[in-house]
Write an enzyme that holds these catalytic residues in place. Sequence first.
Site, PDB file in Angstrom:
ATOM      1  N   GLN A 361       0.876  -1.173   0.000  1.00  0.00           N
ATOM      2  CA  GLN A 361       0.000   0.000   0.000  1.00  0.00           C
ATOM      3  C   GLN A 361       0.909   1.216   0.000  1.00  0.00           C
ATOM      4  O   GLN A 361       1.889   1.259   0.750  1.00  0.00           O
ATOM      5  CB  GLN A 361      -0.905  -0.006   1.241  1.00  0.00           C
ATOM      6  CG  GLN A 361      -1.815  -1.230   1.335  1.00  0.00           C
ATOM      7  CD  GLN A 361      -2.944  -1.220   0.295  1.00  0.00           C
ATOM      8  OE1 GLN A 361      -3.158  -0.231  -0.392  1.00  0.00           O
ATOM      9  NE2 GLN A 361      -3.652  -2.328   0.178  1.00  0.00           N
ATOM     10  N   GLU A 411      -1.806 -15.970  -2.863  1.00  0.00           N
ATOM     11  CA  GLU A 411      -1.165 -14.877  -3.598  1.00  0.00           C
ATOM     12  C   GLU A 411      -0.393 -15.482  -4.771  1.00  0.00           C
ATOM     13  O   GLU A 411       0.232 -16.527  -4.634  1.00  0.00           O
ATOM     14  CB  GLU A 411      -0.227 -14.101  -2.653  1.00  0.00           C
ATOM     15  CG  GLU A 411       0.787 -13.194  -3.298  1.00  0.00           C
ATOM     16  CD  GLU A 411       0.192 -12.047  -4.130  1.00  0.00           C
ATOM     17  OE1 GLU A 411      -0.739 -11.371  -3.670  1.00  0.00           O
ATOM     18  OE2 GLU A 411       0.683 -11.844  -5.258  1.00  0.00           O
ATOM     19  N   ASP A 464      -8.704  -8.650  -1.716  1.00  0.00           N
ATOM     20  CA  ASP A 464      -8.053  -7.349  -1.970  1.00  0.00           C
ATOM     21  C   ASP A 464      -7.343  -7.433  -3.328  1.00  0.00           C
ATOM     22  O   ASP A 464      -6.115  -7.420  -3.409  1.00  0.00           O
ATOM     23  CB  ASP A 464      -7.059  -7.040  -0.836  1.00  0.00           C
ATOM     24  CG  ASP A 464      -6.424  -5.668  -0.997  1.00  0.00           C
ATOM     25  OD1 ASP A 464      -6.888  -4.875  -1.837  1.00  0.00           O
ATOM     26  OD2 ASP A 464      -5.448  -5.387  -0.269  1.00  0.00           O
ATOM     27  N   CYS A 492      -9.375  -0.684  -4.760  1.00  0.00           N
ATOM     28  CA  CYS A 492      -8.779   0.644  -4.992  1.00  0.00           C
ATOM     29  C   CYS A 492      -9.411   1.288  -6.224  1.00  0.00           C
ATOM     30  O   CYS A 492      -9.069   2.401  -6.596  1.00  0.00           O
ATOM     31  CB  CYS A 492      -7.268   0.540  -5.159  1.00  0.00           C
ATOM     32  SG  CYS A 492      -6.797  -0.494  -6.536  1.00  0.00           S
TER      33      CYS A 492
END
Length: 551
Positions: A361, A411, A464, A492
Site C-alpha cells: 500500500q 497470492e 483485496d 482501490c
Amino acid sequence: MKPQICLLGIQKFAKDKQVLKQLQEQLGDKFINPTEIIKPKMKPFCFLQFIDEDEKNKFVKLIEDNPELKLRIGEVHNENAFEKQLEKKIKQQKQNEEEVKQFQEKHQNRDVIERKENELALQTAPLYQIKYEEQIEQKMVELKKVIKKLRNQFIQKNGKEYAPDWILDTNLIKINDPIICDEQFRFNYRNKSEFTISYNSQKEVCVGFNVGSIQKNNDSVEQPNTCPVTPAIAMEIANKFQTYLQSSKFQPFNRQNGSGVWRMLSVRKSDRTKQLLISVSINKDNLNEDEYVLICDELITLFKTTYGEFSLEGLLLMHSNKLGQDLASSADDTKILYGNSYYQEIILDKKINISYNAFSQNHTPQCDKLYQVIIDLCKNKKITKFLDLCAGSGTIGICVSDQIQDILAIEMNQSSCKDANENYKINNLQNCQIICSKVEDVIKKVAQDLKSFEGKQQLMACLDPPRAGVLNNVIEAIRTCKGIDHIIYVSCSPPQVIDNLIQLCLPQSKKNRAPGFKLVNVTLVDMFPQTSHFEAVFYLERDYGILSELM
Ligand SMILES: C[S@@+](CC[C@H](N)C(=O)[O-])C[C@H]1O[C@@H](n2cnc3c(N)ncnc32)[C@H](O)[C@@H]1O
C-alpha cells in the site's frame, strides 16, 4: 548646447518626476515645459534644460513673478555639471531598463516553468489545489455513485422482483464516515516512487514523470522540483541519478525502437524503519559484458552512500527489453548489486518485509487505518478462519492474526509469497500459511476442503484484488463455499468491482447456486490524498433471508 538653469528651493527627497509635477501644479497654465529635468539625489536644487533662450527666460520670469513659491534661480557654476548629471541619469535609466527587461524575462521564464511545474503536479496529484475537506467530499460523492450504479445494474440485469430490500432502498447500506488522512501525511506521502528515464523537452536526459504517450510517439519526461505526493528523499535520489546519467555514455531506452539502455528508477522507503530500497531498470541487451560490469560498478559507487536519516537496505539492477511503458515490478532478470532485495516496513506494529517487486500500500499511515477497519469488521463475529485472498506480502492476514485463530492466504506473486512466509516467521506467527497461486486456480479446492469444517468454522473471506477485481469463478467458489458468511472486499477502484459485487449478491437461482450476500456497509479510506483515487472497504454478509423467500 540648449540653455539650462539651476532651480533652488526644491525638496531634498523629491525625485525628477515629483519635482516636475509639483512645478506644474504650482505654476498652473503658465508653466513652461523643460526638455529635461535632473534632480540630483538628496540636493535642494534641480537642473532644467529648455528648448531655447526664449523659453528659458520665460521660465525665469515666471519664478521671479511668484516669490511666494520660495523658488530661486541659481547659477550653474560648473558648466559640465548638467552634462555629468545627465550622463548619470541616462546611465541609471539604461540600467533600470535592463533590470526591468531581465526581471520580465526571468519572470516570463518563471511563468513557463511554474506552468510546467503546475501541469506536472496536476498530473501526479490532480486535486492538490483543492482543500482536503473538499477532496473527501468529492470522493464520498464518487462512492455514492458506485452504490447507485450497483443498484441500477442489479435491477437492469435481474429485474426489480428479485432485488433485495437493500438494493431497492440503498439507504439500508450503511455508509461509514470516511477514514481521512492526518494533516501531516497529506503530502509527499508515497513510500514507493517510480521515475521514467528519457529525454525532457530540452532534449536533456531526465529522470522524471511521463508527460507524453508512447502511442502518440512522444516518449518525453519532465522532472518537477517538487511533486505534491513524492517524498523529498525520492526526488533527491532521482536528481542525483539524473546528474550521473547526463554524463553517461549510454542513452535512455527508446520504448518504440528498443535502442538505448536506461529505463526506470524506483525508490521505496519506510519512514518507520528508515530503510531505502533502490531499483534501476535497464535493457542490458544493448550492452556488452564489460559495459554491463562497468554500469554495475558505477551504480554501486553512486548509490552506496549516506542519505541522512535513511540507510540503503538494497540496490537492485533489473533488466527488461520489452517495448512500451515499463511495469516497475516486471523484469526478465534481477541482480542484487548491494544488500537485500527487500526493505522492512512496520504496519500496525508488525514487521513487514517487502521485496522490490512486491505490492505494498503506497501510504503507510493510511494503510494502518485501512487494516484497522478490517480488524474492526472481524470483531464480535467469532470468526475462526480468515481467507486472505490476493494477500501480497501477507499483511492483512498478519494484522488480524492476533484475534483469529487460523489464517490462510493466497497470492500469485512468488516474491510476495516468500515475503509473506518470512513475515509470518519474524512476527512469530504459527497460525498463518500462504498458498502461492492464482486465486482462481486453487479457490475451488480450498473451498471444498473448507466444507469439511462445515458448522465448526465461521469464515471471513477478505478479497483485496488489483483494480479490475477477480474472475467470476473466484466469486462462484466463494459464494458456494458453505461457512463463508462474511466477506470483506477491498477495492482501490470501486467502479471496476461492481460486477463482482453483483455476482456475490444475486439471489439464489439455478445459475447462482447458494444464497447471495447483502452489502451491509462500506467505508472509504483515503489512501491517495491529492488524487481522485480512494480505497473502498465493502462488508457483505450472507443473506439467508433471500434464500428462504425463494425456496
Ligand atoms: C491490491 S494488492 C493487495 C495486496 C495485499 N492485500 C496488501 O494489502 O498489501 C493485490 C495483490 O493481488 C495479487 N494478485 C493479482 N491477481 C491475482 C490472482 N489472480 N490471484 C492471486 N493473487 C493475485 C497481486 O500480486 C497483489 O499482490
